[in-house]
Design a protein around this motif. Structure first.
Motif, short mmCIF file in Angstrom:
data_model
loop_
_atom_site.label_atom_id
_atom_site.label_comp_id
_atom_site.label_asym_id
_atom_site.label_seq_id
_atom_site.Cartn_x
_atom_site.Cartn_y
_atom_site.Cartn_z
N GLY A 71 0.72 35.46 -63.18
CA GLY A 71 0.36 36.87 -63.21
C GLY A 71 1.17 37.74 -62.28
O GLY A 71 0.92 38.94 -62.18
N GLY A 72 2.14 37.14 -61.59
CA GLY A 72 2.95 37.90 -60.65
C GLY A 72 2.13 38.46 -59.50
O GLY A 72 2.39 39.58 -59.01
N THR A 73 1.14 37.70 -59.06
CA THR A 73 0.21 38.16 -58.03
C THR A 73 0.53 37.54 -56.67
O THR A 73 0.57 36.31 -56.56
CB THR A 73 -1.23 37.79 -58.41
OG1 THR A 73 -1.51 38.28 -59.73
CG2 THR A 73 -2.22 38.39 -57.43
N PRO A 74 0.73 38.35 -55.64
CA PRO A 74 0.95 37.79 -54.30
C PRO A 74 -0.27 36.98 -53.83
O PRO A 74 -1.40 37.27 -54.22
CB PRO A 74 1.15 39.03 -53.42
CG PRO A 74 1.61 40.09 -54.37
CD PRO A 74 0.88 39.82 -55.65
N VAL A 75 -0.01 35.98 -53.01
CA VAL A 75 -1.06 35.12 -52.47
C VAL A 75 -0.91 35.05 -50.96
O VAL A 75 0.19 34.80 -50.46
CB VAL A 75 -0.99 33.70 -53.07
CG1 VAL A 75 -1.99 32.77 -52.39
CG2 VAL A 75 -1.23 33.73 -54.57
N ARG A 76 -2.01 35.26 -50.25
CA ARG A 76 -1.98 35.14 -48.80
C ARG A 76 -1.77 33.68 -48.40
O ARG A 76 -1.98 32.78 -49.21
CB ARG A 76 -3.29 35.68 -48.23
CG ARG A 76 -3.50 37.15 -48.53
CD ARG A 76 -4.82 37.63 -47.96
NE ARG A 76 -4.80 37.67 -46.51
CZ ARG A 76 -5.82 38.09 -45.77
NH1 ARG A 76 -6.95 38.48 -46.34
NH2 ARG A 76 -5.74 38.09 -44.45
N PRO A 77 -1.35 33.43 -47.16
CA PRO A 77 -1.03 32.06 -46.76
C PRO A 77 -2.14 31.06 -47.03
O PRO A 77 -3.30 31.28 -46.67
CB PRO A 77 -0.78 32.20 -45.25
CG PRO A 77 -0.30 33.60 -45.09
CD PRO A 77 -1.07 34.41 -46.09
N LEU A 78 -1.77 29.98 -47.71
CA LEU A 78 -2.67 28.87 -47.99
C LEU A 78 -2.28 27.70 -47.11
O LEU A 78 -1.09 27.46 -46.89
CB LEU A 78 -2.57 28.44 -49.46
CG LEU A 78 -2.90 29.45 -50.54
CD1 LEU A 78 -2.55 28.86 -51.91
CD2 LEU A 78 -4.38 29.82 -50.50
#
Length: 212
Positions: A71-78
């Motif tokens: 979805g081209g969605t940024p993700v915070r640090p995992l």
């Protein structure tokens, strides 16, 4: 410009040795790493056995990042893994590293380099991996471009890999040791995400570079 290869980090603790019952080996952390990366972990931690849980959740993090890439969605640090020595030396003045965390995030753009133009030094070095890679004592980061093979849309995002230890004093937390671990995990993650070519993360360590 490439400079002479840094002296390889050395440790006196064998990877296969067991300092106590239980735990996992250095090559079992973060879902499994090579002997070279395992040697780096031992060099940083000063121990060759690690708590259960240090294996991390690399497949889970990769699944989350894969879904976000769709979805081209940024993700915070995992948290990929949090490496914790099983029996750290807690005697006064003894080198010990309480935790070696590794995280991964998904970004829309490459963040500005706070050290742009600075030369590599004994305390902070740059490496020819991905879009940007640097490491110092206690921390390191590596950014690579992820555009999936066969994806005709041309969509791409930036994967950020970080490792920063806030507590403890390492036995040998050299930039080269910290980056050896990050490079290995970045390569694994790029393969899991289907973008090893655009990631440009080599399968073997390379000498640090002077500037980038």
């Amino acid at each position: 410009m490439l400079v002479a290869a840094a002296a390889s980090f050395a440790v006196s603790l064998p990877l296969a040795a067991c300092l106590g019952e239980g735990g996992v080996s250095a090559t079992a952390v973060c879902g499994g790493v090579s002997d070279k990366a395992g040697t780096a972990v031992v060099a940083i931690a000063g121990d060759d056995r690690f708590e259960h849980g240090s294996e991390g959740d690399v497949p889970g993090a990769a699944a989350t990042l894969n879904q976000a890439l769709n979805g081209g969605t940024p993700v915070r640090p995992l948290k990929l893994c949090d490496i914790r020595p099983l029996e750290p030396d807690t005697s006064p003045g003894a080198p010990r590293m309480e935790s070696i965390p590794v995280t991964a995030a998904l970004l829309a753009d490459l963040p500005q380099d706070p050290n742009e133009g600075l030369e590599s030094s004994y305390y902070s070095r740059r490496y020819p991996y991905g879009l940007r890679a640097s490491a110092g004592f206690r921390s390191g980061d590596l950014y690579f471009k992820c555009a999936r093979e066969g994806d005709r849309s041309g969509a791409a995002m930036i994967v950020e890999m970080k490792s920063e230890s806030l507590d403890g004093v390492a036995v040998d937390d050299s930039p080269d040791a910290r980056m050896a671990l990050l490079r290995e995990l970045a390569g694994q993650l790029a393969t899991s995400l289907g973008c090893p070519r655009t990631a440009n993360v080599p399968t073997a360590d390379k000498p640090y570079i002077n500037k980038r």
